[in-house]
Design a protein around this motif. Sequence first.
Motif, PDB file in Angstrom:
ATOM      1  N   VAL A   1      -1.316   3.570   8.931  1.00  0.00           N
ATOM      2  CA  VAL A   1      -2.546   3.560   9.737  1.00  0.00           C
ATOM      3  C   VAL A   1      -3.427   2.340   9.510  1.00  0.00           C
ATOM      4  N   LEU A   2      -3.159   1.555   8.460  1.00  0.00           N
ATOM      5  CA  LEU A   2      -3.997   0.387   8.193  1.00  0.00           C
ATOM      6  C   LEU A   2      -3.198  -0.918   8.157  1.00  0.00           C
ATOM      7  N   LEU A   3      -2.134  -0.966   7.378  1.00  0.00           N
ATOM      8  CA  LEU A   3      -1.441  -2.232   7.187  1.00  0.00           C
ATOM      9  C   LEU A   3      -0.590  -2.625   8.389  1.00  0.00           C
ATOM     10  N   ALA A   4       0.009  -1.652   9.069  1.00  0.00           N
ATOM     11  CA  ALA A   4       0.785  -1.987  10.271  1.00  0.00           C
ATOM     12  C   ALA A   4      -0.114  -2.591  11.359  1.00  0.00           C
ATOM     13  N   PRO A   5      -1.237  -1.919  11.719  1.00  0.00           N
ATOM     14  CA  PRO A   5      -2.120  -2.558  12.705  1.00  0.00           C
ATOM     15  C   PRO A   5      -2.750  -3.850  12.190  1.00  0.00           C
ATOM     16  N   LEU A   6      -2.971  -3.935  10.882  1.00  0.00           N
ATOM     17  CA  LEU A   6      -3.493  -5.183  10.311  1.00  0.00           C
ATOM     18  C   LEU A   6      -2.531  -6.330  10.584  1.00  0.00           C
ATOM     19  N   ALA A   7      -1.245  -6.118  10.308  1.00  0.00           N
ATOM     20  CA  ALA A   7      -0.256  -7.172  10.515  1.00  0.00           C
ATOM     21  C   ALA A   7      -0.199  -7.585  11.984  1.00  0.00           C
ATOM     22  N   ALA A   8      -0.282  -6.607  12.889  1.00  0.00           N
ATOM     23  CA  ALA A   8      -0.245  -6.920  14.316  1.00  0.00           C
ATOM     24  C   ALA A   8      -1.464  -7.747  14.724  1.00  0.00           C
ATOM     25  N   ARG A   9      -2.646  -7.352  14.264  1.00  0.00           N
ATOM     26  CA  ARG A   9      -3.865  -8.094  14.608  1.00  0.00           C
ATOM     27  C   ARG A   9      -3.818  -9.521  14.078  1.00  0.00           C
ATOM     28  N   LEU A  10      -3.416  -9.657  12.800  1.00  0.00           N
ATOM     29  CA  LEU A  10      -3.379 -10.990  12.209  1.00  0.00           C
ATOM     30  C   LEU A  10      -2.365 -11.868  12.921  1.00  0.00           C
ATOM     31  N   GLY A  11      -1.237 -11.276  13.342  1.00  0.00           N
ATOM     32  CA  GLY A  11      -0.243 -12.049  14.079  1.00  0.00           C
ATOM     33  C   GLY A  11      -0.773 -12.573  15.396  1.00  0.00           C
TER      34      GLY A  11
ATOM     35  N   GLU B   1     -12.814  -3.737   9.725  1.00  0.00           N
ATOM     36  CA  GLU B   1     -13.001  -3.332  11.109  1.00  0.00           C
ATOM     37  C   GLU B   1     -12.084  -2.151  11.464  1.00  0.00           C
ATOM     38  N   LEU B   2     -10.884  -2.133  10.905  1.00  0.00           N
ATOM     39  CA  LEU B   2      -9.927  -1.069  11.215  1.00  0.00           C
ATOM     40  C   LEU B   2     -10.292   0.257  10.560  1.00  0.00           C
ATOM     41  N   ALA B   3     -10.876   0.200   9.368  1.00  0.00           N
ATOM     42  CA  ALA B   3     -11.089   1.420   8.589  1.00  0.00           C
ATOM     43  C   ALA B   3     -11.855   2.507   9.332  1.00  0.00           C
TER      44      ALA B   3
ATOM     45  N   ALA C   1       3.553 -10.934  -6.699  1.00  0.00           N
ATOM     46  CA  ALA C   1       4.450 -10.565  -5.608  1.00  0.00           C
ATOM     47  C   ALA C   1       3.695  -9.946  -4.434  1.00  0.00           C
ATOM     48  N   ALA C   2       2.420  -9.678  -4.594  1.00  0.00           N
ATOM     49  CA  ALA C   2       1.563  -9.186  -3.517  1.00  0.00           C
ATOM     50  C   ALA C   2       0.214  -9.882  -3.643  1.00  0.00           C
ATOM     51  N   ASP C   3      -0.412 -10.129  -2.489  1.00  0.00           N
ATOM     52  CA  ASP C   3      -1.720 -10.797  -2.464  1.00  0.00           C
ATOM     53  C   ASP C   3      -2.859  -9.825  -2.223  1.00  0.00           C
ATOM     54  N   LEU C   4      -2.562  -8.716  -1.555  1.00  0.00           N
ATOM     55  CA  LEU C   4      -3.595  -7.759  -1.164  1.00  0.00           C
ATOM     56  C   LEU C   4      -2.972  -6.369  -1.110  1.00  0.00           C
ATOM     57  N   ALA C   5      -3.720  -5.381  -1.584  1.00  0.00           N
ATOM     58  CA  ALA C   5      -3.217  -4.006  -1.585  1.00  0.00           C
ATOM     59  C   ALA C   5      -4.301  -3.061  -1.092  1.00  0.00           C
TER      60      ALA C   5
ATOM     61  N   GLY D   1       0.828  -1.197   0.000  1.00  0.00           N
ATOM     62  CA  GLY D   1       0.000   0.000   0.000  1.00  0.00           C
ATOM     63  C   GLY D   1       0.862   1.246   0.000  1.00  0.00           C
ATOM     64  N   PHE D   2       0.223   2.389  -0.204  1.00  0.00           N
ATOM     65  CA  PHE D   2       0.922   3.669  -0.212  1.00  0.00           C
ATOM     66  C   PHE D   2       1.263   4.046   1.239  1.00  0.00           C
ATOM     67  N   PRO D   3       2.164   5.026   1.444  1.00  0.00           N
ATOM     68  CA  PRO D   3       2.709   5.262   2.791  1.00  0.00           C
ATOM     69  C   PRO D   3       1.678   5.437   3.902  1.00  0.00           C
TER      70      PRO D   3
END
Length: 301
Positions: A105-115, A294-296, A141-145, A98-100
């Motif tokens: 605000v979305l992908l970092a917390p997403l990774a933490a939640r999924l972990g 849920e995060l959005a 090379a990416a599954d989701l953006a 994703g873009f910066p």
Amino acid sequence: MIDLRRLHVLRAVAHYGTVTAAARALHFTPSAASQQIRQLARDLGVDLLEPQGRGVRLTPAAESLLAHADAIQARWDQAELDLRADHGDPAGVLRVTGFPVAVSVLLAPLAARLGERHPRLSVRITEAVVPAIFDLLFEGAADLAVVESTPHNPPMSDTRFDQQPLLDDPFDLVVPDAHALAGRDRVDLAEAAHEPWIAPVPESPCRLQVLAACGAAGFTPEVVHHAGDWNATAHLVAHGLGVALIPRLAHVTPHLPITRVRCAGDPHRRLLTATRAGGHARPAVTAALRELRELAPTALA
């Protein structure tokens, strides 16, 4: 029998626009990529490329073939999902991009939640912007953006990708704390028509959105400074060098002497999720999309 590897080369030429660019993405030499397409043309008994100036373009036969090729690729991806289906907890590697601002605000917390919720799932994040994001999806090379909706995106009708709305990110008018508009709950952008403006750099996907919001309010802004980073934009405003529109999701240095004011008409940019066609059926992607939805809303709070 069609060689699917050769068909993939043709798809890459269509996606990247030239044989040379397709070859680079596929780690081929241009001559090897051309040879693959010539052999595919011989196998099918039709011409697939024709001269256009100093380059080539796809023939009508190639365009027709591509419609089937995209469907074949989607079915092949689905077959792989079916063969590797794990009906338990999502597992393996999930590659997201994703873009910066989306990363922050979305992908970092997403990774933490999924972990936390799916310990067998490993999330890998790559920061990128359009068109590189869609290249990563196309290449596998990416599954989701998470992307911004811009004129540079593939059309929503492009069958290679599944693009779905995620949230609308409003633009706020950002002014120095001492500005006359700083005390307002909501402002009509036309009230800032005579101000000096700070706008995104020309290559930014938000530039057109900012100019369009001003245009909808009936004026063309006098842009005196350009910035590619929202935090840099905020610092320019803090020094009294102009006003700006900044998306609400964009976090800037705290305690700057600036005020965000909501805008009448709610100008905004739209954020989308994107996968390859059929990619959302993968359990890991399904779980990630559920978390993103849920995060959005909380990201804008």
